[in-house]
Structures are given as C-alpha cells and as structure tokens.
Design an enzyme around this catalytic site. Structure first.
Site, mmCIF file in Angstrom:
data_model
loop_
_atom_site.group_PDB
_atom_site.id
_atom_site.type_symbol
_atom_site.label_atom_id
_atom_site.label_comp_id
_atom_site.label_asym_id
_atom_site.label_seq_id
_atom_site.Cartn_x
_atom_site.Cartn_y
_atom_site.Cartn_z
ATOM 1 N N LEU A 1 -58.262 -136.022 58.176
ATOM 2 C CA LEU A 1 -59.108 -136.176 59.367
ATOM 3 C C LEU A 1 -58.831 -135.071 60.390
ATOM 4 O O LEU A 1 -59.090 -135.234 61.581
ATOM 5 C CB LEU A 1 -58.899 -137.564 59.989
ATOM 6 N N GLY A 2 -58.298 -133.962 59.906
ATOM 7 C CA GLY A 2 -58.096 -132.809 60.787
ATOM 8 C C GLY A 2 -56.950 -132.995 61.767
ATOM 9 O O GLY A 2 -56.942 -132.391 62.847
ATOM 10 N N ASP B 1 -61.611 -126.973 60.714
ATOM 11 C CA ASP B 1 -60.897 -128.022 61.458
ATOM 12 C C ASP B 1 -60.635 -127.591 62.897
ATOM 13 O O ASP B 1 -60.843 -128.357 63.841
ATOM 14 C CB ASP B 1 -59.548 -128.335 60.791
ATOM 15 N N SER C 1 -53.809 -131.986 61.775
ATOM 16 C CA SER C 1 -52.948 -130.841 62.111
ATOM 17 C C SER C 1 -53.675 -129.893 63.057
ATOM 18 O O SER C 1 -53.065 -129.340 63.976
ATOM 19 C CB SER C 1 -52.473 -130.112 60.850
ATOM 20 N N ALA C 2 -54.986 -129.711 62.853
ATOM 21 C CA ALA C 2 -55.744 -128.844 63.770
ATOM 22 C C ALA C 2 -55.854 -129.511 65.142
ATOM 23 O O ALA C 2 -55.758 -128.837 66.179
ATOM 24 C CB ALA C 2 -57.132 -128.561 63.207
ATOM 25 N N ALA D 1 -54.132 -137.194 56.805
ATOM 26 C CA ALA D 1 -55.075 -138.128 56.188
ATOM 27 C C ALA D 1 -56.435 -137.503 55.908
ATOM 28 O O ALA D 1 -57.379 -138.202 55.561
ATOM 29 C CB ALA D 1 -55.250 -139.360 57.071
HETATM 30 O O1 PMV Z 1 -58.011 -132.401 54.740
HETATM 31 P P1 PMV Z 1 -58.121 -131.453 55.857
HETATM 32 O O2 PMV Z 1 -58.377 -132.091 57.170
HETATM 33 O O3 PMV Z 1 -56.939 -130.514 55.919
HETATM 34 O O4 PMV Z 1 -59.456 -130.564 55.617
HETATM 35 C C1 PMV Z 1 -59.428 -129.440 54.798
HETATM 36 C C2 PMV Z 1 -60.802 -128.884 54.519
HETATM 37 C C3 PMV Z 1 -60.773 -127.814 53.425
HETATM 38 O O5 PMV Z 1 -62.099 -127.338 53.242
HETATM 39 C C4 PMV Z 1 -60.277 -128.379 52.101
HETATM 40 C C5 PMV Z 1 -59.863 -126.652 53.804
HETATM 41 C C6 PMV Z 1 -60.383 -125.799 54.938
HETATM 42 O O6 PMV Z 1 -59.557 -125.179 55.595
HETATM 43 O O7 PMV Z 1 -61.607 -125.722 55.137
#
Ligand code: PMV
Length: 300
Positions: free
Chosen positions: A96-97, A142, A99-100, A94
C-alpha cells in the site's frame, strides 16, 4: 506541524510501470504522518513510529535508519537534534505504498523543520533516494502519489498526470498479512521477461491501464473490473501472485465483485476489489473468514 505522505493503491499497471508503461494509481485517504519535534538539549536525528514498532537513529543499521540518513543527506539537512514523531494508518510492507508514504512524510518534516521549500521536485528526489535504497529499482509511482494524493496516470518518463473529474470510486482493500519484498518481486518479473520491456504480458498490462482509465472516467465499473481481473491473471503469469491472493480474488468475484486483483508488488501484500455497493459486505465477510481484515476506501 504534522507532515503527511499518502499510502496508495495501484488499480492497474504495477510492474509494467517499471518498464515505462502507464499505471493507474490512487492515493488512499490514509498514510504516514510525521511531526518534527526539536530536542533543544541536543541529540541525534531520530524517528519514532510506534504503530510500526520503529525507533531508529539516522545512520544506524536499521533499514529505516539508513533511509532517514539518506533523505537528510539528499536534502542537505545535516543531522539536526530532532525527533520525528510519526503515526501510520497503513500497515508496513503490505503493498500500500507504506515505504514511500514514510519517506515523503520524513522529507516534508525535515523541510518544514529546516524552513526549506517544500517543492515537488525536492520531495520527489529525497523520497526517491530512500525508495531506491529500499526497492532497488522503483518506478516512482509510489512517491508521486504519496506526495500529490488524488488519482492519476503515472509514467516513468513523464511522471504523474493527475486525473481531473474522476467519479469517486469505492475500492475494497484486503491486506493479506503476508510480508513480501518489492525488490524481490521486481527481480522475479525481470527474470520472467528477460528484463525486456516489450514482453507481451507487460504490453497488455499497459493496454489494460489505458482501457481501465477510460472506464474509470466513464464510471463503467464492469469494464474496469474486467480489466482488473485480466491484470491479475497476467501478474500471476509473471510469477508475483500467491495461492492466497488468487483465493482471495476468487472469493471476491464469487461474492459479486466486478473485478479483483493483487495491488502493488505482489508475493503477498494487499489485494483490491471493486463491486456493486450491496455486494461489499459479502466480500468483506468472505475475506474475514479467510483471516483478512479488509476495508473500503473511496478514491477520487
Ligand atoms: O508494493 P509496493 O507498494 O512497493 O508497489 C510497487 C509497485 C511496483 O510497480 C511493483 C514497483 C514500482 O516501483 O513501480
């Protein structure tokens, strides 16, 4: 012992951060938790995360099974007979990070079980291996937030610089419910910019991070909101917004927000807004009538 990885929002600087520009990001007060439960009778290394409908074994064909194996390998943890029992307070995929947050919670749980040191460098490397599998070319923002919590400015070259003395900031978060792929959105930006870091839109996104950080530290929410609005326009020009995200941003502004933008990779995922407190209910109601269950989080 329960091990945590925080979810995050990017206030300013997503995508530009992949090209070395700064991003202003904050951990959420929620994320993924993981408890390592040994299986004394033996068995595989498994992960159960019912909130996301996940039940995988290290190394199976599921992307999370592959990530679990990659994290265990990065930690030299082998395949202990262990079930990682998880819970999540952020939705998956979504923006909001999630997976990390999952990768960091898993890395912490494996280190805790194996009585390995839980230092930031080890966690960053192990969770980063998983993020590279999932996203291809992550900046690392993330993972840094999922480990450290708090608010900070992240640069690919120097990592996370935590911001001390940030006035608590209430942020409205609206998960759009539209799934998307971070890797695909990163690729879209690469195509829009010819993979050139000196694209003027990326440069401006970086400058907005600097201006927005100063505004946040000065509790100047109108200026921070203005930077967010402009960042959304630039991200839309780079091709990572959607008609739904644009409409949700417009709805938030019409209901009195200082600023609103997509957060994370875009293409769906989540959006954020900041607003005078007495306008928050109207913004949440506007999103609700568009089918989005938003919430307010305080970042600090
Ligand atoms: O949407 P998310 O939580 O995967 O955030 C990605 C953020 C990006 O800048 C698009 C990619 C990154 O690794 O910084």
């Amino acid at each position: 012992m329960t091990c945590v990885g925080y979810g995050k929002i990017i206030l300013l600087g997503e995508h530009a951060v992949v090209y070395g520009y700064p991003a202003l990001a904050a951990a959420l007060d929620r994320g993924v938790t993981m408890a390592p439960v040994p299986t004394p009778a033996g068995g595989p290394l498994r992960l159960d995360l019912r909130a996301w409908g996940l039940a995988v074994t290290a190394g199976d064909d599921h992307p999370v099974g592959k990530s679990l194996a990659a994290i265990a390998d990065a930690l030299d943890a082998g395949r202990p007979p262990l079930s990682l029992i998880g819970d999540a307070q952020v939705p998956p995929g979504a923006g909001l990070g999630s997976s990390a947050a999952l990768a960091v919670a898993v890395a912490r749980a494996l280190c805790t079980h194996g009585k390995r040191p839980l230092d930031i460098a080890t966690l960053t490397r192990a969770a980063g291996v998983s993020e590279t599998l999932v996203h291809g070319r992550p900046s690392g923002v993330d993972v840094a937030l999922a480990i450290a919590g708090g608010t900070g400015v992240f640069r690919k070259r120097t990592g996370l610089a935590p911001l001390a003395g940030v006035p608590p900031l209430r942020v409205l978060v609206g998960p759009s419910g539209q799934p998307r792929s971070t890797a695909a959105m990163i690729e879209r930006v690469a195509q829009a910019t010819g993979s050139l870091g000196d694209d003027p839109r990326l440069r401006e996104l970086g400058a907005l991070t600097d201006a927005g950080t100063a505004a946040l530290l000065a509790a100047d929410l109108a200026t921070l909101g203005g930077a967010m609005n402009r960042a959304h326009t630039l991200l839309a020009e780079l091709g990572v917004s959607t008609p739904q995200l644009d409409a949700l941003c417009d709805a938030a502004r019409e209901a009195g927000a200082y600023g609103a933008k997509l957060t994370g990779a875009g293409g769906g995922g989540a959006m954020i807004a900041i607003a005078p407190r007495d306008h928050e209910p109207a913004i949440l109601a506007a999103w609700k009538s568009a089918g989005v269950d938003g919430f307010v989080t305080t970042v600090r």
